[in-house]
Write a protein that holds these residues in place. Structure first.
Motif, PDB file in Angstrom:
ATOM      1  N   ARG A 433     -84.266  49.807   5.785  1.00 37.98           N
ATOM      2  CA  ARG A 433     -85.364  49.130   5.979  1.00 37.98           C
ATOM      3  C   ARG A 433     -85.281  47.553   5.533  1.00 37.98           C
ATOM      4  O   ARG A 433     -86.217  46.903   6.570  1.00 37.98           O
ATOM      5  N   LYS A 434     -85.205  46.993   4.496  1.00 40.24           N
ATOM      6  CA  LYS A 434     -85.110  45.746   4.189  1.00 40.24           C
ATOM      7  C   LYS A 434     -84.556  44.869   5.264  1.00 40.24           C
ATOM      8  O   LYS A 434     -84.612  43.638   5.177  1.00 40.24           O
ATOM      9  N   ALA A 435     -83.253  45.762   5.200  1.00 38.39           N
ATOM     10  CA  ALA A 435     -82.493  44.785   6.589  1.00 38.39           C
ATOM     11  C   ALA A 435     -82.934  44.218   7.809  1.00 38.39           C
ATOM     12  O   ALA A 435     -83.134  43.215   8.348  1.00 38.39           O
ATOM     13  N   PHE A 436     -84.558  44.896   7.796  1.00 44.89           N
ATOM     14  CA  PHE A 436     -85.372  44.980   8.927  1.00 44.89           C
ATOM     15  C   PHE A 436     -87.052  43.732   9.015  1.00 44.89           C
ATOM     16  O   PHE A 436     -86.266  43.105   9.304  1.00 44.89           O
ATOM     17  N   ARG A 437     -86.554  43.558   7.914  1.00 48.34           N
ATOM     18  CA  ARG A 437     -87.631  42.567   7.170  1.00 48.34           C
ATOM     19  C   ARG A 437     -86.318  41.360   7.340  1.00 48.34           C
ATOM     20  O   ARG A 437     -87.512  40.390   7.435  1.00 48.34           O
ATOM     21  N   GLU A 438     -85.397  41.285   7.344  1.00 56.31           N
ATOM     22  CA  GLU A 438     -84.713  40.469   7.567  1.00 56.31           C
ATOM     23  C   GLU A 438     -84.498  40.241   8.622  1.00 56.31           C
ATOM     24  O   GLU A 438     -84.368  38.750   9.239  1.00 56.31           O
ATOM     25  N   ILE A 439     -83.780  40.785   9.211  1.00 57.86           N
ATOM     26  CA  ILE A 439     -83.831  40.597  10.699  1.00 57.86           C
ATOM     27  C   ILE A 439     -85.260  39.655  11.161  1.00 57.86           C
ATOM     28  O   ILE A 439     -85.494  38.522  12.372  1.00 57.86           O
ATOM     29  N   ALA A 440     -86.231  40.343  10.828  1.00 55.89           N
ATOM     30  CA  ALA A 440     -88.158  40.229  11.629  1.00 55.89           C
ATOM     31  C   ALA A 440     -87.990  38.727  11.349  1.00 55.89           C
ATOM     32  O   ALA A 440     -88.674  38.114  12.142  1.00 55.89           O
ATOM     33  N   ARG A 441     -87.269  38.277  10.190  1.00 62.14           N
ATOM     34  CA  ARG A 441     -87.706  36.546   9.550  1.00 62.14           C
ATOM     35  C   ARG A 441     -86.758  35.786  10.460  1.00 62.14           C
ATOM     36  O   ARG A 441     -86.526  34.840   9.920  1.00 62.14           O
ATOM     37  N   HIS A 442     -85.745  36.504  11.021  1.00 68.27           N
ATOM     38  CA  HIS A 442     -84.362  35.863  10.780  1.00 68.27           C
ATOM     39  C   HIS A 442     -85.003  34.446  11.760  1.00 68.27           C
ATOM     40  O   HIS A 442     -85.186  35.296  13.135  1.00 68.27           O
TER      41      HIS A 442
END
Length: 508
Positions: A433-442
């Motif tokens: 789930r944390k990866a989704f947050r990082e991808i969403a702001r990349h």
């Protein structure tokens, strides 16, 4: 029209000037706050917003977008106070506000810098002790604090003790209670029959006394807080404070722990204090020497050892020990940030993964060291180096192949991660789930990856605001059941202009 959509639109950087004008014409406090933060707001628009909503005027004044000529202090007292707080107001405003019947405005005025001396005198004699205490806390004139140190109200004296312009001799007197007549009032005996001790579980809705506030006629809780403030004040003479290292009050001993002017033996006494928080503050204090750092590295409390790891002069061998036992976290420690090239090489070549992990948090490693750490067999080392710029797509993929979910979120933060890799990370099983947050702001996230991120409750608002999201999807998100997603979509610069216009002009 849901209000959150207008707030999102007000923050949209692609909103054209004519629609900014439209939102100004219908702005309320919340909308005005968003509009006032726009970098492209013209002077005419700033004036129009300030005239319509005082909260907007306040924000614009704090940010330097308005001048004294733009403010009417009678009609806009909050904005006038904002300018006075920046030192950009007019003396006559201060005189006007010093007589304001609203004590909260007088309090705010008392915190403003550069007040005329006659206004200071008026505030120092204010009938509301809260106003006088605010002046005592923020005035930059030593003569004023010295005068207020003998004020009959203990709350004013407490504020004087916290002000760093207060003369050292005055602070020493407040600390010991010598040379000053006894205070006659405190906030407790102003309101309650004494003796009184405030119940920490007090359920009275109108009670704002602090937990444990008490008075038996000596205003003891306020006197204690005055001593605490004086001990924390770096202007208080060191010879007046050292005796408090053995005081029965934990709070008074704790107040010493961040001072940087104590004798070495005082730091050593505090380093063995039974309270872990005191020892933790000593551990981070830049004034302690290497011998005490080494002695504290074996402290029984992990929070103390973590604090010690952040000491700017902690020896690297001590840091390596601490990294293995104290969970120092995913941060670059100050001593490692200052390491020399030779020390960087030594850490990166250490057989101890804790040492390699310390240096892997740097973001300026030589390419050879960076690449060596990227292939490290220890997942925590790889996780630490994964965000380092310059890593290739092949290296990042290899990290995920070898270590999976343990490094995936950090790989997603790498500034050189490609759109193809980011999309692949959203399909990883099991998902992170944390990866989704990082991808969403990349910045490189492709539409396909952002669509996947929209399905995650925490990443959804960030993905909805990403400009790479297709315009039809953004438009559809305006009706999302999650208002945060809808507001983020309204703030998306890729939102079609026609939709922006429809949002701005069609209100329920």
């Amino acid at each position: 029209m849901d209000h959150h959509l207008l707030c999102g639109l007000a923050a949209n950087p692609a909103l054209p000037p004519e629609l900014v004008d439209r939102l100004i014409s219908v702005a309320d406090d919340d909308l005005a706050d968003d509009l006032a933060c726009r970098a492209d707001l013209s002077r005419a628009q700033a004036l129009a917003l300030a005239e319509r909503v005082e909260e907007g005027a306040v924000r614009l004044a704090y940010e330097g977008r308005l001048t004294a000529a733009d403010i009417a202090p009678v009609a806009q007292p909050a904005a006038a106070l904002a300018l006075l707080g920046r030192g950009a107001g007019r003396p006559e405003w201060a005189r006007l506000l010093a007589a304001d019947p609203d004590h909260e405005r007088r309090e705010k005025l008392a915190a403003c810098p550069g007040l005329p001396s006659d206004v200071v005198d008026t505030l120092a004699a204010d009938p509301d002790v809260r106003v006088v205490a605010e002046l005592a806390l923020w005035t930059t004139t030593p003569d004023v604090t010295a005068r207020l140190a003998t004020h009959p109200h203990a709350e004013v004296r407490r504020a004087v003790a916290a002000n760093e312009v207060t003369p050292p001799a005055t602070l020493a007197a407040l600390l010991t209670g010598a040379s000053h007549p006894a205070a006659r009032h405190c906030l407790v005996c102003d309101r309650e029959e004494i003796p009184f001790v405030h119940d920490p579980q007090c359920s009275r809705p109108d009670c704002d006394l602090s937990a444990g506030a008490s008075c038996d006629g000596s205003h003891e809780s306020t006197a204690h807080r005055t001593q605490e403030a004086a001990l924390r004040n770096p202007t208080t003479p060191v010879e007046s404070v050292v005796a408090f290292a053995d005081h029965p009050s934990m709070l008074l001993r704790w107040a010493l722990a961040t001072r940087e002017d104590l004798p070495g033996d005082t730091y050593a006494r505090l380093a063995s204090d039974p309270t872990p928080g005191i020892r933790a503050d000593i551990a981070e204090n830049p004034a302690i020497d290497e011998a005490l750092i080494r002695a504290m590295a074996d402290d029984r409390d992990p929070a103390v050892r973590r604090a010690l790891a952040h000491h700017p002069r902690a020896p690297l061998d001590v840091l390596t020990r601490l990294a293995a036992t104290a969970k120092v976290g995913g941060t670059l420690l100050p001593r490692v940030a200052d390491a020399s090239p030779a020390e960087i090489e030594d850490l990166a070549s250490s057989p101890d993964p804790a040492a390699r992990r310390l240096v892997a948090h740097r973001r300026d490693l030589p390419p050879g060291i960076r690449d060596r750490l990227a292939g490290d067999p220890d997942a925590k080392v790889v996780k630490a180096v994964a965000p380092h710029p310059g890593l290739t797509e092949a290296q990042l993929r290899a990290m995920v192949d070898r270590h999976g979910v343990r490094v995936l979120a950090k790989v997603a933060t790498n500034p050189d991660a490609t759109p193809a890799l980011l999309e692949e990370l959203t399909r990883h099983e099991p998902p992170v789930r944390k990866a989704f947050r990082e991808i969403a702001r990349h910045r490189a996230a492709p539409p396909s990856a952002l669509l996947a991120c929209l399905k995650d409750s925490q990443a959804g608002p960030m993905a909805a605001a990403h400009p790479a999201l297709p315009p039809p999807v953004i438009t559809e998100l305006l009706t999302d059941t999650d208002w945060q997603v809808a507001e983020a979509a309204a703030s998306n610069p890729s939102l079609p202009l026609a939709v922006m216009s429809d949002l701005a002009w069609h209100r329920d």
